[in-house]
Motif scaffolding. Sequence first.
Motif, PDB file in Angstrom:
ATOM      1  N   GLU A 219       0.834  -1.192   0.000  1.00 46.69           N
ATOM      2  CA  GLU A 219       0.000   0.000   0.000  1.00 46.69           C
ATOM      3  C   GLU A 219       0.879   1.255   0.000  1.00 46.69           C
ATOM      4  OE1 GLU A 219      -3.235   2.229   2.908  1.00 46.69           O
ATOM      5  OE2 GLU A 219      -2.973   0.053   3.053  1.00 46.69           O
ATOM      6  N   GLY A 220       0.566   2.171  -0.915  1.00 46.52           N
ATOM      7  CA  GLY A 220       1.327   3.408  -1.009  1.00 46.52           C
ATOM      8  C   GLY A 220       2.315   3.435  -2.147  1.00 46.52           C
ATOM      9  N   VAL A 221       2.550   2.283  -2.800  1.00 44.36           N
ATOM     10  CA  VAL A 221       3.499   2.203  -3.908  1.00 44.36           C
ATOM     11  C   VAL A 221       2.746   1.758  -5.159  1.00 44.36           C
ATOM     12  CG1 VAL A 221       5.616   1.122  -4.767  1.00 44.36           C
ATOM     13  CG2 VAL A 221       5.380   1.628  -2.331  1.00 44.36           C
ATOM     14  N   PRO A 222       2.957   2.410  -6.316  1.00 42.79           N
ATOM     15  CA  PRO A 222       2.259   2.018  -7.540  1.00 42.79           C
ATOM     16  C   PRO A 222       2.516   0.560  -7.921  1.00 42.79           C
ATOM     17  CG  PRO A 222       3.345   4.138  -7.820  1.00 42.79           C
ATOM     18  CD  PRO A 222       3.813   3.597  -6.510  1.00 42.79           C
ATOM     19  N   SER A 356      10.015   0.879   6.205  1.00 40.90           N
ATOM     20  CA  SER A 356       9.219  -0.148   6.867  1.00 40.90           C
ATOM     21  C   SER A 356       8.075  -0.581   5.969  1.00 40.90           C
ATOM     22  CB  SER A 356       8.662   0.397   8.184  1.00 40.90           C
ATOM     23  OG  SER A 356       7.814  -0.556   8.815  1.00 40.90           O
ATOM     24  N   THR A 357       7.668  -1.833   6.149  1.00 39.71           N
ATOM     25  CA  THR A 357       6.443  -2.326   5.509  1.00 39.71           C
ATOM     26  C   THR A 357       5.477  -2.849   6.564  1.00 39.71           C
ATOM     27  OG1 THR A 357       7.469  -4.493   5.148  1.00 39.71           O
ATOM     28  CG2 THR A 357       7.595  -2.901   3.338  1.00 39.71           C
ATOM     29  N   ASP A 358       5.615  -2.391   7.803  1.00 41.74           N
ATOM     30  CA  ASP A 358       4.666  -2.776   8.843  1.00 41.74           C
ATOM     31  C   ASP A 358       3.246  -2.463   8.387  1.00 41.74           C
ATOM     32  OD1 ASP A 358       6.781  -3.515  10.417  1.00 41.74           O
ATOM     33  OD2 ASP A 358       6.707  -1.758  11.736  1.00 41.74           O
ATOM     34  N   GLU A 359       2.330  -3.368   8.686  1.00 43.58           N
ATOM     35  CA  GLU A 359       0.922  -3.240   8.297  1.00 43.58           C
ATOM     36  C   GLU A 359       0.762  -3.178   6.778  1.00 43.58           C
ATOM     37  OE1 GLU A 359      -0.688   0.103  10.386  1.00 43.58           O
ATOM     38  OE2 GLU A 359      -0.015  -0.622  12.337  1.00 43.58           O
ATOM     39  N   ASN A 360       1.783  -3.649   6.047  1.00 39.01           N
ATOM     40  CA  ASN A 360       1.780  -3.672   4.581  1.00 39.01           C
ATOM     41  C   ASN A 360       1.615  -2.284   3.968  1.00 39.01           C
ATOM     42  OD1 ASN A 360       2.119  -5.465   2.328  1.00 39.01           O
ATOM     43  ND2 ASN A 360       0.008  -5.016   1.742  1.00 39.01           N
ATOM     44  N   VAL A 361       2.175  -1.284   4.649  1.00 40.12           N
ATOM     45  CA  VAL A 361       2.132   0.097   4.175  1.00 40.12           C
ATOM     46  C   VAL A 361       3.559   0.605   4.020  1.00 40.12           C
ATOM     47  CG1 VAL A 361       1.403   2.452   4.719  1.00 40.12           C
ATOM     48  CG2 VAL A 361      -0.070   0.532   5.314  1.00 40.12           C
TER      49      VAL A 361
END
Length: 429
Positions: A219-222, A356-361
């Motif tokens: 989430e947050g990356v194209p 970080s990619t915590d919480e898939n963000v």
Amino acid sequence: MTDGRSRRQVLKAAVAAGGAASLSACLDAIGEESVDRPTGTDDLSTLPNRQFAWDDVVRHDEYGNEQLPRHQILLYLTLERDGQPTDADRRQVKRAFGSLNRAFEWSHEGVVWSVAYSPAYFDRYDESLPEGIDCPPPHSLSPFEQPTFDEQDMLVHLASDHADAVIAAEEALRGNRESANGVEFDASLSGVASLASDADRRTGFVGSGMPADRQSDLEGVPDDGPVPDASPLFMGFKAGFAQNQATEDRVTIRSGPFADGTTKHVARIRQRLDDWYGEQNFAERVAEMFSPEHADEGWVEGIGENLGDNSRVDETLDTIREQASESGRVGHAQKAARANRDEDGSVKLLRRHFESTDENVASLHFPSLQREMSSFDAVRAAMNGTDLTEATPVVRQRVNNGILEYIFVANRGNWLVPPLSKRALPRPR
């Protein structure tokens, strides 16, 4: 043994999840039943009294820029006892920290780490912190942010180039295993301090290729995966140029009971990169990350490796208002730099941020070290660029105003990092 990208994905997932199963997954990915990392010492006289003295024991690139350890864990711990900790608590914590020092060498090949304490922790005592300590409770630093304030008691920051090392260190420190790296722990933090919730354990990474490896379905990356393969950060550029960083000496508290300590601000920042990559071309990203002059003069190639140890942002400060007016945008780095210099030109803040990619963000953990917390506040105020919105109507509160349009502060916390000799539940005086 897993290979290539899939191995790196296993290590990333293991650090993010933590626990015994994740440690086993790390070792499986490496292809070993156990891995011997360099062990440390319980002779504190051989270690720097500055807990944050990492520069001499981590990697550096060919230009002398500090390369932070690739895997990092932040543990936001709350004391289990109301009121002041007891002498027994203090002895237990001291033994736990001593065990961690014995288990791993103080280096990127072992584990470098620190423990810091919040203003809320010191509020447990009748005495206040010495007058010269500038470390107030956290607060909002822009008119458009609404962060959650981290006011847990302790912040333990673990870092290593090896995922198995930081996981094993965490597990033993929290009392979930009796040893780490073949070294028995005399004590753990269990019963004295613990995580109040899963959200108080945060993880991250930094290093060439690591963001690109982790950008898929994030989430947050194209979806088209635009993060450059060589970039150490999601936004596609290098950071932490040596000439644009404070020295460890500059951020050190000089006198009083916390001499050889420092203050530490840690923000957790969510990133929205669809527009960053989808609406901006390379030159526009350079202009908004560094300065319009960087873009006009072609100073940045690729991720900025060609800049060596200096971002050249100081060359853009005298004409920042003219650049904003002429180009209709202003650079993140040049805005912040205006408040990040002493009268002699030396830098005030030592920034050690990681992704970080915590919480898939897609997120950024932003630890900053400085002698006085007011220095950080001043740099953030300059980064807001409120004064530059007056230079041209095109530069607005967030739009065309550095990278503010693409970042959102989720958490802020202020911390006092005591010297090594006082790291176990220090008293205010």
